[in-house]
Design a protein around this motif. Sequence first.
Motif, PDB file in Angstrom:
ATOM      1  N   PRO A 399      52.827  37.258  70.816  1.00 40.16           N
ATOM      2  CA  PRO A 399      52.721  38.628  70.276  1.00 40.16           C
ATOM      3  C   PRO A 399      53.902  38.962  69.380  1.00 40.16           C
ATOM      4  O   PRO A 399      55.039  38.587  69.668  1.00 40.16           O
ATOM      5  N   LYS A 400      53.621  39.688  68.319  1.00 40.76           N
ATOM      6  CA  LYS A 400      54.677  40.047  67.369  1.00 40.76           C
ATOM      7  C   LYS A 400      54.316  41.332  66.642  1.00 40.76           C
ATOM      8  O   LYS A 400      53.139  41.702  66.518  1.00 40.76           O
ATOM      9  N   LEU A 401      55.333  42.016  66.180  1.00 36.02           N
ATOM     10  CA  LEU A 401      55.187  43.145  65.270  1.00 36.02           C
ATOM     11  C   LEU A 401      55.766  42.740  63.929  1.00 36.02           C
ATOM     12  O   LEU A 401      56.720  41.964  63.865  1.00 36.02           O
ATOM     13  N   GLN A 402      55.176  43.269  62.846  1.00 36.17           N
ATOM     14  CA  GLN A 402      55.590  42.868  61.512  1.00 36.17           C
ATOM     15  C   GLN A 402      55.881  44.092  60.647  1.00 36.17           C
ATOM     16  O   GLN A 402      55.160  45.089  60.699  1.00 36.17           O
ATOM     17  N   VAL A 403      56.931  43.987  59.864  1.00 42.75           N
ATOM     18  CA  VAL A 403      57.278  44.999  58.864  1.00 42.75           C
ATOM     19  C   VAL A 403      57.442  44.276  57.531  1.00 42.75           C
ATOM     20  O   VAL A 403      58.119  43.249  57.454  1.00 42.75           O
ATOM     21  N   SER A 404      56.804  44.802  56.489  1.00 45.71           N
ATOM     22  CA  SER A 404      56.874  44.144  55.178  1.00 45.71           C
ATOM     23  C   SER A 404      57.050  45.184  54.084  1.00 45.71           C
ATOM     24  O   SER A 404      56.727  46.366  54.262  1.00 45.71           O
ATOM     25  N   LEU A 405      57.550  44.733  52.958  1.00 45.41           N
ATOM     26  CA  LEU A 405      57.694  45.559  51.762  1.00 45.41           C
ATOM     27  C   LEU A 405      57.196  44.746  50.583  1.00 45.41           C
ATOM     28  O   LEU A 405      57.613  43.587  50.404  1.00 45.41           O
ATOM     29  N   GLY A 406      56.290  45.340  49.796  1.00 41.81           N
ATOM     30  CA  GLY A 406      55.729  44.564  48.705  1.00 41.81           C
ATOM     31  C   GLY A 406      55.199  45.430  47.577  1.00 41.81           C
ATOM     32  O   GLY A 406      55.189  46.664  47.643  1.00 41.81           O
ATOM     33  N   TYR A 407      54.743  44.751  46.536  1.00 36.84           N
ATOM     34  CA  TYR A 407      54.161  45.393  45.359  1.00 36.84           C
ATOM     35  C   TYR A 407      52.681  45.048  45.315  1.00 36.84           C
ATOM     36  O   TYR A 407      52.301  43.870  45.427  1.00 36.84           O
ATOM     37  N   ILE A 408      51.814  46.077  45.136  1.00 41.29           N
ATOM     38  CA  ILE A 408      50.358  45.880  45.115  1.00 41.29           C
ATOM     39  C   ILE A 408      49.809  46.480  43.826  1.00 41.29           C
ATOM     40  O   ILE A 408      50.140  47.619  43.466  1.00 41.29           O
ATOM     41  N   ASN A 409      48.972  45.728  43.155  1.00 42.25           N
ATOM     42  CA  ASN A 409      48.341  46.158  41.905  1.00 42.25           C
ATOM     43  C   ASN A 409      46.832  46.014  42.062  1.00 42.25           C
ATOM     44  O   ASN A 409      46.337  44.927  42.365  1.00 42.25           O
ATOM     45  N   THR A 410      46.086  47.111  41.850  1.00 39.72           N
ATOM     46  CA  THR A 410      44.627  47.109  42.007  1.00 39.72           C
ATOM     47  C   THR A 410      43.994  47.661  40.742  1.00 39.72           C
ATOM     48  O   THR A 410      44.334  48.771  40.295  1.00 39.72           O
ATOM     49  N   ASN A 411      43.050  46.900  40.158  1.00 41.12           N
ATOM     50  CA  ASN A 411      42.362  47.300  38.919  1.00 41.12           C
ATOM     51  C   ASN A 411      40.883  47.528  39.186  1.00 41.12           C
ATOM     52  O   ASN A 411      40.228  46.710  39.854  1.00 41.12           O
ATOM     53  N   PHE A 412      40.344  48.637  38.642  1.00 39.46           N
ATOM     54  CA  PHE A 412      38.903  48.900  38.615  1.00 39.46           C
ATOM     55  C   PHE A 412      38.500  48.951  37.146  1.00 39.46           C
ATOM     56  O   PHE A 412      38.785  49.935  36.450  1.00 39.46           O
ATOM     57  N   THR A 413      37.869  47.888  36.645  1.00 37.57           N
ATOM     58  CA  THR A 413      37.503  47.788  35.234  1.00 37.57           C
ATOM     59  C   THR A 413      36.011  48.072  35.089  1.00 37.57           C
ATOM     60  O   THR A 413      35.161  47.274  35.536  1.00 37.57           O
ATOM     61  N   ALA A 414      35.676  49.205  34.492  1.00 36.04           N
ATOM     62  CA  ALA A 414      34.286  49.655  34.385  1.00 36.04           C
ATOM     63  C   ALA A 414      33.754  49.432  32.972  1.00 36.04           C
ATOM     64  O   ALA A 414      34.507  49.480  31.986  1.00 36.04           O
ATOM     65  N   ASP A 415      32.445  49.206  32.872  1.00 39.29           N
ATOM     66  CA  ASP A 415      31.797  49.097  31.564  1.00 39.29           C
ATOM     67  C   ASP A 415      31.888  50.433  30.825  1.00 39.29           C
ATOM     68  O   ASP A 415      31.889  51.514  31.438  1.00 39.29           O
ATOM     69  N   ASP A 416      31.948  50.350  29.489  1.00 38.50           N
ATOM     70  CA  ASP A 416      31.929  51.562  28.675  1.00 38.50           C
ATOM     71  C   ASP A 416      30.532  52.176  28.678  1.00 38.50           C
ATOM     72  O   ASP A 416      29.511  51.459  28.765  1.00 38.50           O
ATOM     73  N   SER A 417      30.487  53.468  28.603  1.00 40.93           N
ATOM     74  CA  SER A 417      29.215  54.185  28.502  1.00 40.93           C
ATOM     75  C   SER A 417      29.384  55.331  27.514  1.00 40.93           C
ATOM     76  O   SER A 417      30.505  55.763  27.216  1.00 40.93           O
ATOM     77  N   THR A 418      28.253  55.816  26.996  1.00 45.92           N
ATOM     78  CA  THR A 418      28.281  56.893  25.999  1.00 45.92           C
ATOM     79  C   THR A 418      27.361  58.025  26.454  1.00 45.92           C
ATOM     80  O   THR A 418      26.138  57.815  26.574  1.00 45.92           O
ATOM     81  N   PRO A 419      27.886  59.236  26.681  1.00 44.90           N
ATOM     82  CA  PRO A 419      29.310  59.570  26.793  1.00 44.90           C
ATOM     83  C   PRO A 419      29.928  58.914  28.025  1.00 44.90           C
ATOM     84  O   PRO A 419      29.227  58.409  28.891  1.00 44.90           O
ATOM     85  N   THR A 420      31.250  58.936  28.114  1.00 45.41           N
ATOM     86  CA  THR A 420      31.962  58.216  29.172  1.00 45.41           C
ATOM     87  C   THR A 420      31.677  58.818  30.536  1.00 45.41           C
ATOM     88  O   THR A 420      31.880  60.034  30.751  1.00 45.41           O
ATOM     89  N   ALA A 421      31.201  57.959  31.450  1.00 43.24           N
ATOM     90  CA  ALA A 421      30.979  58.396  32.840  1.00 43.24           C
ATOM     91  C   ALA A 421      32.167  57.997  33.716  1.00 43.24           C
ATOM     92  O   ALA A 421      32.751  58.825  34.416  1.00 43.24           O
ATOM     93  N   TYR A 422      32.514  56.695  33.705  1.00 44.26           N
ATOM     94  CA  TYR A 422      33.616  56.185  34.540  1.00 44.26           C
ATOM     95  C   TYR A 422      34.608  55.439  33.645  1.00 44.26           C
ATOM     96  O   TYR A 422      34.211  54.706  32.732  1.00 44.26           O
ATOM     97  N   THR A 423      35.855  55.618  33.915  1.00 43.30           N
ATOM     98  CA  THR A 423      36.901  54.947  33.152  1.00 43.30           C
ATOM     99  C   THR A 423      37.432  53.746  33.942  1.00 43.30           C
ATOM    100  O   THR A 423      37.225  53.629  35.152  1.00 43.30           O
ATOM    101  N   SER A 424      38.113  52.855  33.235  1.00 39.34           N
ATOM    102  CA  SER A 424      38.822  51.753  33.899  1.00 39.34           C
ATOM    103  C   SER A 424      40.177  52.273  34.373  1.00 39.34           C
ATOM    104  O   SER A 424      40.922  52.875  33.597  1.00 39.34           O
ATOM    105  N   MET A 425      40.489  52.019  35.657  1.00 35.65           N
ATOM    106  CA  MET A 425      41.693  52.600  36.255  1.00 35.65           C
ATOM    107  C   MET A 425      42.508  51.493  36.923  1.00 35.65           C
ATOM    108  O   MET A 425      41.948  50.567  37.526  1.00 35.65           O
TER     109      MET A 425
END
Length: 532
Positions: A399-425
């Motif tokens: 058994p163990k407990l863990q503590v961590s520190l890190g960098y996380i990058n998450t992309n949501f890339t959406a198709d273009d639409s006209t007019p724009t419904a969802y953006t890439s974030m």
Amino acid sequence: MKIILHTFVSVVLASSFIFSMAHAQTNAQNAYISAIDQDLAIKSIVLVPTSDNVGGIYARPVDEELQNALNDDKQWSLAAYPKDLNIKTEFLDERPQDVKSVLQNTQSEAALATRIIRGPRGISITMTLFVGRDGWPLLQESATDLKNFETVQIRAEARRMFENIKSRMPFRGVIMSRRGQQVTLNLGSNYGLKNESSVSVVQIIKVNRHPKLHFMVSTEKEVLGRVRLFKVEPYLSFGNIEMEKEPGVISVGAKVMPDEFVKYAIPVVTPSGKILQDVTTRPDKDVAFGENPQEWLPTMPPQYGKIELLAGITQYTQNATLLSSGSISGSDNMAPNIMARGEFWLNPEWYVGAQLRQAVIAIENTLAGSSPSKLNVAMGQYAVNAGYNFLLTNDFFGPKLQVSLGYINTNFTADDSTPTAYTSMKYSGMALGLGGQFPISEEVPFEIGAKLDFYLSTSMSENKTSGSSSSNKINSFSFFGDYRMQPRFKIRGEILVESYSSDFNGTGSRTESASTVTHKLMTIMGGVQYLF
């Protein structure tokens, strides 16, 4: 005159003979001096204060017991540990510079350190003997999951471990003095010697160490000679040198090993007079060994890290509130998801890790008048982190407990639409991870665990801005279970829940600005884990 000349010649010859013998003895000693052997010479030992995780309840009695054991031992003198030396016992295995500091400050050749951890499965004790100028551990004894919590039992266990370490030393004693062929040893009847016993005088020429943990695995020795004892006292013995490689090669400080030979059982003789030399000739050999018997070798436990490959499905929903059109929403209940994750163990406590993840999502375009009606969203994530394991027992895989520190990058890339419904974030930030992992029991090879990520800072960017400014929030937690199939292979199942949300102010560059956008994901994954 002739008598005087004859006497002078005799003196010169005798002096030359004595000088040549002394020179030969010096050369012999020099020829058989091993730096490795000298590095293992122990005259004085220091007891590093024992550490425990229960406020010294066990540390103080164990220190007292080990002091008594070292005082009872007549081979090593006990040096005082400086009170102003601030060194943590639990980190000595991985900090040879601290060991060197202890040895230098106490003028000792060896240090004995003990660590005690009380956990839910019992008490674990680790005792390590450090010897040599490099500061690496020479020998280590461990006792795990002790169920008896009484101080008396812990003291007895500590003494037993010390005696085991002493018995595993690559030598049993040393030559204390030599006069002609007669020598004195710091071994006696308390070590099992008797009158007429024979001991070998050896020199250690190589120490084979564990590639990662550095403790001694085996040694290579050279026999310098043999001594037969004629007088044995409890802690001293006196004997005569029977043989040595060269005159004078056995000197003060030479290592001593009692003659220990491999003993075999008496051969079994059949009624016909045939001698059964080994069990493979017995009639029941097939029952005992089966077909094609092979030598059993223990499997080395994983030492360096682990990698995981997981795949599963994601239930994804994106909601957006537009300033004029109101709320729109798109979801996919069966989006495929894959993940690769790795961890490298710097030592039993510290580790570094990395993660890559991809998902392909298809959602409906519910914005009135917008086309196309179906949109694809590609989700990509990568992360790097460093962490620390709080081991609750002496077992790294316990058994163990863990503590961590890190960098996380998450992309949501959406198709273009006209007019724009969802953006890439794109969301990114520093995250503090808190987690734990706990085996179910010793009998069941199953572990459960959980992890929660707290984002200390978050940022978000879009390909078409939904407002002039935004405030962002990320929540992420997971539950997992591991089933150990083999020492190096596990099957993992994991449930991961995530939420990414942004609140916007002002007017953005998209066709119609938005006030809020949220991404919600629940992912169920399974895969394999390889430990190396």
